[in-house]
Every structure is written in C-alpha cells, then in structure tokens.
Design a protein around this motif. Sequence first.
Motif, PDB file in Angstrom:
ATOM      1  N   SER A  24       0.812  -1.213   0.000  1.00  0.00           N
ATOM      2  CA  SER A  24       0.000   0.000   0.000  1.00  0.00           C
ATOM      3  C   SER A  24       0.852   1.272   0.000  1.00  0.00           C
ATOM      4  CB  SER A  24      -0.931   0.013   1.224  1.00  0.00           C
ATOM      5  OG  SER A  24      -1.831  -1.064   1.166  1.00  0.00           O
ATOM      6  N   PHE A  25       2.164   1.118   0.016  1.00  0.00           N
ATOM      7  CA  PHE A  25       3.075   2.258   0.038  1.00  0.00           C
ATOM      8  C   PHE A  25       4.093   2.122  -1.084  1.00  0.00           C
ATOM      9  CE2 PHE A  25       1.328   2.065   4.258  1.00  0.00           C
ATOM     10  CZ  PHE A  25       1.074   3.403   4.530  1.00  0.00           C
ATOM     11  N   PRO A  26       4.695   3.239  -1.506  1.00  0.00           N
ATOM     12  CA  PRO A  26       5.734   3.150  -2.544  1.00  0.00           C
ATOM     13  C   PRO A  26       6.846   2.195  -2.107  1.00  0.00           C
ATOM     14  CG  PRO A  26       5.126   5.437  -2.166  1.00  0.00           C
ATOM     15  CD  PRO A  26       4.433   4.625  -1.098  1.00  0.00           C
ATOM     16  N   PHE A  27       7.373   1.468  -3.078  1.00  0.00           N
ATOM     17  CA  PHE A  27       8.340   0.421  -2.794  1.00  0.00           C
ATOM     18  C   PHE A  27       9.551   0.587  -3.702  1.00  0.00           C
ATOM     19  CE2 PHE A  27      10.048  -3.852  -3.485  1.00  0.00           C
ATOM     20  CZ  PHE A  27      10.175  -4.299  -2.179  1.00  0.00           C
ATOM     21  N   LEU A  34      -1.180  -1.179  -4.311  1.00  0.00           N
ATOM     22  CA  LEU A  34      -2.554  -1.156  -3.809  1.00  0.00           C
ATOM     23  C   LEU A  34      -2.919   0.275  -3.426  1.00  0.00           C
ATOM     24  CD1 LEU A  34      -2.447  -4.328  -1.520  1.00  0.00           C
ATOM     25  CD2 LEU A  34      -3.448  -4.136  -3.800  1.00  0.00           C
ATOM     26  N   PRO A  35      -4.221   0.575  -3.396  1.00  0.00           N
ATOM     27  CA  PRO A  35      -4.628   1.937  -3.013  1.00  0.00           C
ATOM     28  C   PRO A  35      -4.142   2.297  -1.607  1.00  0.00           C
ATOM     29  CG  PRO A  35      -6.506   0.651  -3.803  1.00  0.00           C
ATOM     30  CD  PRO A  35      -5.352  -0.280  -3.711  1.00  0.00           C
ATOM     31  N   GLN A  36      -3.777   3.558  -1.452  1.00  0.00           N
ATOM     32  CA  GLN A  36      -3.269   4.027  -0.168  1.00  0.00           C
ATOM     33  C   GLN A  36      -4.356   4.808   0.573  1.00  0.00           C
ATOM     34  OE1 GLN A  36       0.201   6.495  -0.466  1.00  0.00           O
ATOM     35  NE2 GLN A  36       0.882   6.019   1.574  1.00  0.00           N
ATOM     36  N   ILE A  43      -6.927  -1.221   8.241  1.00  0.00           N
ATOM     37  CA  ILE A  43      -7.304  -2.632   8.411  1.00  0.00           C
ATOM     38  C   ILE A  43      -6.074  -3.523   8.279  1.00  0.00           C
ATOM     39  CG2 ILE A  43      -8.589  -4.544   7.350  1.00  0.00           C
ATOM     40  CD1 ILE A  43     -10.767  -2.430   6.668  1.00  0.00           C
ATOM     41  N   ALA A  44      -5.201  -3.225   7.325  1.00  0.00           N
ATOM     42  CA  ALA A  44      -4.000  -4.043   7.122  1.00  0.00           C
ATOM     43  C   ALA A  44      -3.087  -4.004   8.344  1.00  0.00           C
ATOM     44  CB  ALA A  44      -3.249  -3.566   5.877  1.00  0.00           C
TER      45      ALA A  44
END
Length: 139
Positions: A24-27, A34-36, A43-44
């Motif tokens: 969910s974050f830049p990698f 995934l949407p941020q 939830i994650a």
Amino acid sequence: DRFKLSIVLILAADLAFFVWFTMSFPFAGRPQLLPQDFWPVAIAITGGGIFLGASYPLFYELAVEVTYPIPEIVSAAILTFVTNVVTLVFLFVADAIPNWVLNSMMALSVALALVLVIFAKESYRRREMESVQRPKLQL
C-alpha cells in the motif's frame, strides 16, 4: 498437530496483512501496488498487529516444548530477551532506513518465521512427561 497448525495459520494471516500493508506504500522508488486509502491501510496494520500479538503466546509455548528439559522460565527469558534486543535495534536504526525497507523487513521476518515453523520438527517431550507424571483420576 493442531498446535503447529495454529501457529502456521496465524503467521500466514499475519504475513498476508503485512504484505498488504507493504504493497500500500511506494516500494523502492516504484508507486504502491494497492490503493493508499485510510481504511484499507488501517485494516492491514490492525490485522497484522492482531495476528502478530496472537502468535506470541504460541511461540512461548513452542519454545518451552522445544527446549525441554530446560526450565520454562529460562526458555521464556531467552525469547523475551531476543525479542527486546531486536526491537531495540529496530528503534535505533529506524530513522536511518527508508520506510519501504522497514515495511519489507517486517513482512520478510514473518515469512521467515512461517518457513521455520513449517519445517520445525515437532516434539512435545514436556507435555508427554507431564501426562506420564500426572496421576490418573479414577471414578
């Protein structure tokens, strides 16, 4: 055995939540996969924390079983010491390491624990010894 299966299932769920969070974050300079949005990320991380917390008592029990006949308090103390040292190291180096690396390290550490548990040889010598020593209740 159901004990090992419980640990494997909890770690698998934990891994899924931490991978979800990491994606969910830049990698590594790439955009997130995934949407941020707030709720999916919340939830994650909540799911990851819940399942991580659920694994602790099972790991203490596993450490006691694997290290028997060493006293339970020694096994628990070693596990607690190692956990605290690793946490302390992470706290000191966290500012020097990019967030995507920390997120990835968390997911990878759960994946490593999952693989180690899957291939760990089960032995319940303490449980077996206690069942032999316990007197049978006759009705």
